[in-house]
Design an enzyme around this catalytic site. Structure first.
Site, PDB file in Angstrom:
ATOM      1  N   ASN A  76     -58.487  56.562 -24.184  1.00 61.45           N
ATOM      2  CA  ASN A  76     -57.351  55.938 -24.875  1.00 61.45           C
ATOM      3  C   ASN A  76     -56.025  56.617 -24.534  1.00 61.45           C
ATOM      4  O   ASN A  76     -55.005  56.334 -25.154  1.00 61.45           O
ATOM      5  CB  ASN A  76     -57.555  56.025 -26.398  1.00 61.45           C
ATOM      6  CG  ASN A  76     -58.813  55.295 -26.850  1.00 61.45           C
ATOM      7  OD1 ASN A  76     -58.983  54.118 -26.551  1.00 61.45           O
ATOM      8  ND2 ASN A  76     -59.695  55.987 -27.558  1.00 61.45           N
ATOM      9  N   SER A 121     -56.780  64.609 -19.662  1.00 53.03           N
ATOM     10  CA  SER A 121     -57.415  64.319 -20.950  1.00 53.03           C
ATOM     11  C   SER A 121     -58.789  63.691 -20.768  1.00 53.03           C
ATOM     12  O   SER A 121     -59.023  62.949 -19.821  1.00 53.03           O
ATOM     13  CB  SER A 121     -56.522  63.339 -21.742  1.00 53.03           C
ATOM     14  OG  SER A 121     -57.219  62.840 -22.859  1.00 53.03           O
ATOM     15  N   ALA A 122     -59.683  63.960 -21.708  1.00 56.64           N
ATOM     16  CA  ALA A 122     -61.012  63.358 -21.694  1.00 56.64           C
ATOM     17  C   ALA A 122     -60.986  61.948 -22.277  1.00 56.64           C
ATOM     18  O   ALA A 122     -61.958  61.204 -22.178  1.00 56.64           O
ATOM     19  CB  ALA A 122     -61.975  64.215 -22.507  1.00 56.64           C
ATOM     20  N   SER A 123     -59.862  61.579 -22.866  1.00 53.31           N
ATOM     21  CA  SER A 123     -59.818  60.332 -23.636  1.00 53.31           C
ATOM     22  C   SER A 123     -59.619  59.093 -22.777  1.00 53.31           C
ATOM     23  O   SER A 123     -58.794  59.072 -21.872  1.00 53.31           O
ATOM     24  CB  SER A 123     -58.685  60.401 -24.664  1.00 53.31           C
ATOM     25  OG  SER A 123     -58.524  59.136 -25.281  1.00 53.31           O
ATOM     26  N   LYS A 140     -64.031  68.884 -29.957  1.00 47.15           N
ATOM     27  CA  LYS A 140     -62.716  68.800 -29.329  1.00 47.15           C
ATOM     28  C   LYS A 140     -62.852  68.915 -27.822  1.00 47.15           C
ATOM     29  O   LYS A 140     -63.525  69.808 -27.318  1.00 47.15           O
ATOM     30  CB  LYS A 140     -61.773  69.882 -29.864  1.00 47.15           C
ATOM     31  CG  LYS A 140     -61.306  69.588 -31.275  1.00 47.15           C
ATOM     32  CD  LYS A 140     -60.287  70.599 -31.761  1.00 47.15           C
ATOM     33  CE  LYS A 140     -59.883  70.261 -33.193  1.00 47.15           C
ATOM     34  NZ  LYS A 140     -59.039  71.319 -33.771  1.00 47.15           N
ATOM     35  N   ASP A 170     -53.370  68.827 -21.768  1.00 48.16           N
ATOM     36  CA  ASP A 170     -54.355  68.042 -22.497  1.00 48.16           C
ATOM     37  C   ASP A 170     -53.558  67.150 -23.460  1.00 48.16           C
ATOM     38  O   ASP A 170     -52.373  67.399 -23.707  1.00 48.16           O
ATOM     39  CB  ASP A 170     -55.282  69.002 -23.261  1.00 48.16           C
ATOM     40  CG  ASP A 170     -56.230  68.273 -24.187  1.00 48.16           C
ATOM     41  OD1 ASP A 170     -56.856  67.298 -23.738  1.00 48.16           O
ATOM     42  OD2 ASP A 170     -56.334  68.667 -25.373  1.00 48.16           O
ATOM     43  N   LEU A 171     -54.168  66.104 -23.969  1.00 49.21           N
ATOM     44  CA  LEU A 171     -53.441  65.183 -24.857  1.00 49.21           C
ATOM     45  C   LEU A 171     -53.743  65.434 -26.343  1.00 49.21           C
ATOM     46  O   LEU A 171     -52.884  65.895 -27.100  1.00 49.21           O
ATOM     47  CB  LEU A 171     -53.804  63.734 -24.502  1.00 49.21           C
ATOM     48  CG  LEU A 171     -53.218  62.658 -25.416  1.00 49.21           C
ATOM     49  CD1 LEU A 171     -51.708  62.557 -25.255  1.00 49.21           C
ATOM     50  CD2 LEU A 171     -53.859  61.299 -25.138  1.00 49.21           C
ATOM     51  N   ASP A 172     -54.990  65.141 -26.721  1.00 50.84           N
ATOM     52  CA  ASP A 172     -55.373  65.233 -28.139  1.00 50.84           C
ATOM     53  C   ASP A 172     -55.312  66.678 -28.620  1.00 50.84           C
ATOM     54  O   ASP A 172     -56.009  67.537 -28.091  1.00 50.84           O
ATOM     55  CB  ASP A 172     -56.801  64.695 -28.333  1.00 50.84           C
ATOM     56  CG  ASP A 172     -56.909  63.214 -28.015  1.00 50.84           C
ATOM     57  OD1 ASP A 172     -56.099  62.437 -28.546  1.00 50.84           O
ATOM     58  OD2 ASP A 172     -57.804  62.830 -27.237  1.00 50.84           O
ATOM     59  N   LYS A 178     -65.344  68.018 -19.767  1.00 42.69           N
ATOM     60  CA  LYS A 178     -65.024  69.428 -19.959  1.00 42.69           C
ATOM     61  C   LYS A 178     -66.208  70.056 -20.703  1.00 42.69           C
ATOM     62  O   LYS A 178     -66.772  69.400 -21.567  1.00 42.69           O
ATOM     63  CB  LYS A 178     -63.757  69.581 -20.827  1.00 42.69           C
ATOM     64  CG  LYS A 178     -62.501  68.936 -20.224  1.00 42.69           C
ATOM     65  CD  LYS A 178     -61.349  68.926 -21.242  1.00 42.69           C
ATOM     66  CE  LYS A 178     -60.152  68.142 -20.709  1.00 42.69           C
ATOM     67  NZ  LYS A 178     -59.058  68.010 -21.684  1.00 42.69           N
ATOM     68  N   GLU A 235     -54.264  73.677 -23.468  1.00 38.07           N
ATOM     69  CA  GLU A 235     -55.487  73.152 -24.085  1.00 38.07           C
ATOM     70  C   GLU A 235     -55.650  73.618 -25.532  1.00 38.07           C
ATOM     71  O   GLU A 235     -55.320  74.756 -25.858  1.00 38.07           O
ATOM     72  CB  GLU A 235     -56.701  73.664 -23.305  1.00 38.07           C
ATOM     73  CG  GLU A 235     -57.322  72.654 -22.376  1.00 38.07           C
ATOM     74  CD  GLU A 235     -57.966  71.465 -23.078  1.00 38.07           C
ATOM     75  OE1 GLU A 235     -58.169  71.484 -24.301  1.00 38.07           O
ATOM     76  OE2 GLU A 235     -58.274  70.494 -22.371  1.00 38.07           O
ATOM     77  N   ASP A 236     -56.169  72.746 -26.375  1.00 36.09           N
ATOM     78  CA  ASP A 236     -56.464  73.149 -27.758  1.00 36.09           C
ATOM     79  C   ASP A 236     -57.960  73.303 -27.990  1.00 36.09           C
ATOM     80  O   ASP A 236     -58.374  73.676 -29.090  1.00 36.09           O
ATOM     81  CB  ASP A 236     -55.924  72.108 -28.752  1.00 36.09           C
ATOM     82  CG  ASP A 236     -56.739  70.834 -28.723  1.00 36.09           C
ATOM     83  OD1 ASP A 236     -57.008  70.334 -27.603  1.00 36.09           O
ATOM     84  OD2 ASP A 236     -57.131  70.350 -29.796  1.00 36.09           O
ATOM     85  N   THR A 294     -53.860  63.975 -32.773  1.00 38.26           N
ATOM     86  CA  THR A 294     -54.884  62.953 -32.977  1.00 38.26           C
ATOM     87  C   THR A 294     -56.233  63.546 -33.357  1.00 38.26           C
ATOM     88  O   THR A 294     -57.135  62.812 -33.744  1.00 38.26           O
ATOM     89  CB  THR A 294     -55.077  62.127 -31.689  1.00 38.26           C
ATOM     90  OG1 THR A 294     -55.051  63.037 -30.596  1.00 38.26           O
ATOM     91  CG2 THR A 294     -53.973  61.099 -31.527  1.00 38.26           C
TER      92      THR A 294
HETATM   93  C1  BG6 Z   1     -60.667  64.340 -26.235  1.00 41.77           C
HETATM   94  C2  BG6 Z   1     -60.790  64.618 -27.704  1.00 41.77           C
HETATM   95  O1  BG6 Z   1     -59.330  64.521 -25.846  1.00 41.77           O
HETATM   96  O2  BG6 Z   1     -61.051  62.999 -25.931  1.00 41.77           O
HETATM   97  C3  BG6 Z   1     -62.199  64.287 -28.178  1.00 41.77           C
HETATM   98  O3  BG6 Z   1     -60.502  65.982 -27.960  1.00 41.77           O
HETATM   99  C4  BG6 Z   1     -62.554  62.856 -27.805  1.00 41.77           C
HETATM  100  O4  BG6 Z   1     -62.265  64.478 -29.571  1.00 41.77           O
HETATM  101  C5  BG6 Z   1     -62.387  62.663 -26.301  1.00 41.77           C
HETATM  102  O5  BG6 Z   1     -63.876  62.552 -28.176  1.00 41.77           O
HETATM  103  C6  BG6 Z   1     -62.682  61.236 -25.861  1.00 41.77           C
HETATM  104  O6  BG6 Z   1     -61.693  60.402 -26.386  1.00 41.77           O
HETATM  105  P1  BG6 Z   1     -61.781  58.836 -26.552  1.00 41.77           P
HETATM  106  O7  BG6 Z   1     -60.400  58.482 -27.056  1.00 41.77           O
HETATM  107  O8  BG6 Z   1     -62.026  58.258 -25.189  1.00 41.77           O
HETATM  108  O9  BG6 Z   1     -62.858  58.539 -27.512  1.00 41.77           O
HETATM  109 MG    MG Z   2     -57.589  68.430 -26.939  1.00 42.19          MG
END
Ligand code: BG6
Ligand code: MG
Length: 217
Positions: free
Chosen positions: A117, A113-115, A44, A8-10, A144, A168-169, A16
């Site tokens: 970014n 990662s779910a992000s 998270k 996982d990233l964040d 997730k 994973e955190d 972050t």
């Molecule tokens: C997850 C974070 O990795 O990504 C969440 O733990 C976050 O807090 C999610 O909302 C989505 O990320 P982003 O950067 O696309 O808003």
């Molecule tokens: Mg995370």
């Protein structure tokens, strides 16, 4: 044996989570909704859309789709202002060393990662090249604890799910790994992450012997 190590990233690679917290808290407070660390814990690993839905739920608020989109965009802008100031110093302890060690051991490495970014952040901390596959919020349709992100990661690495190990955190992320039939390793608080197969405070607690055991099994 060649295993798949999915990170996982964040909150696992970079800290972050604190920036997500600040941006969500500002957004919640602007709507007159309280936002504590405890609530943040539940966001998270959760997608951006689902996070805002949860905050609105907690505050018993309903807003128009237009306002919803505006708030999400604003939250992301505020978050990215923090991200753009990041560099390698924000890598969590012993993450870079762990990635390097697994690489030396000829293990397959993915980001899960779910992000949306994620790629931008990996560039900021100069880690993009360490990953054989990158799966992020732009590749998945189910958040997730749905295992989709990790299953796509395993497929991209060409490794069976049962031969994958997930770091994973978040509670949602540990659950996703478990549902995927992967070994789940919680990074963080042992009470919060009690559903994980193994839990460590951070990567400084994770020995090479332990990594070797994961590879051998
Ligand atoms: C997850 C974070 O990795 O990504 C969440 O733990 C976050 O807090 C999610 O909302 C989505 O990320 P982003 O950067 O696309 O808003
Ligand atoms: Mg995370």
């Amino acid at each position: 044996k060649r295993k798949g190590f999915i990170f996982d990233l964040d909150g696992v690679i970079v800290d972050t989570a604190k920036y997500h917290f600040l941006a969500w808290r500002n957004l919640a407070n602007s709507l007159g909704i309280d936002f504590t660390e405890e609530e943040n814990e539940q966001l998270k690993g959760v997608s951006r859309v689902r996070s805002l839905e949860k905050i609105l739920d907690w505050g018993n608020k309903s807003i128009s789709q237009e306002e919803f989109d505006r708030l999400m965009a604003h939250k992301n802008e505020e978050y990215l202002a923090h991200v753009d100031r990041m560099d390698e110093d924000e890598l969590l302890p012993k993450v870079a060393e762990t990635l390097e060690y697994l690489k030396e051991q000829n293990q397959a490495i993915a980001l899960g990662s779910a992000s949306k970014n994620a790629r931008r952040i990996l560039e900021k901390v100069d880690l993009t090249d360490q990953f054989d596959a990158i799966v992020d919020g732009t590749d998945v349709s189910k958040a997730k604890p749905d295992p989709e992100v990790f299953l796509i990661g395993a497929k991209a690495l060409d490794i069976k799910p049962e031969d994958c190990i997930v770091f994973e955190d978040s509670v949602a992320g540990v659950q996703a790994a478990n549902i995927a039939g992967m070994v789940s390793i919680g990074i963080g608080d042992k009470y919060v992450l009690h559903e994980a197969d193994h839990i460590f405070r951070d990567f400084t607690e994770l020995s090479k012997d332990f990594l070797q055991e994961l590879i051998r099994k």
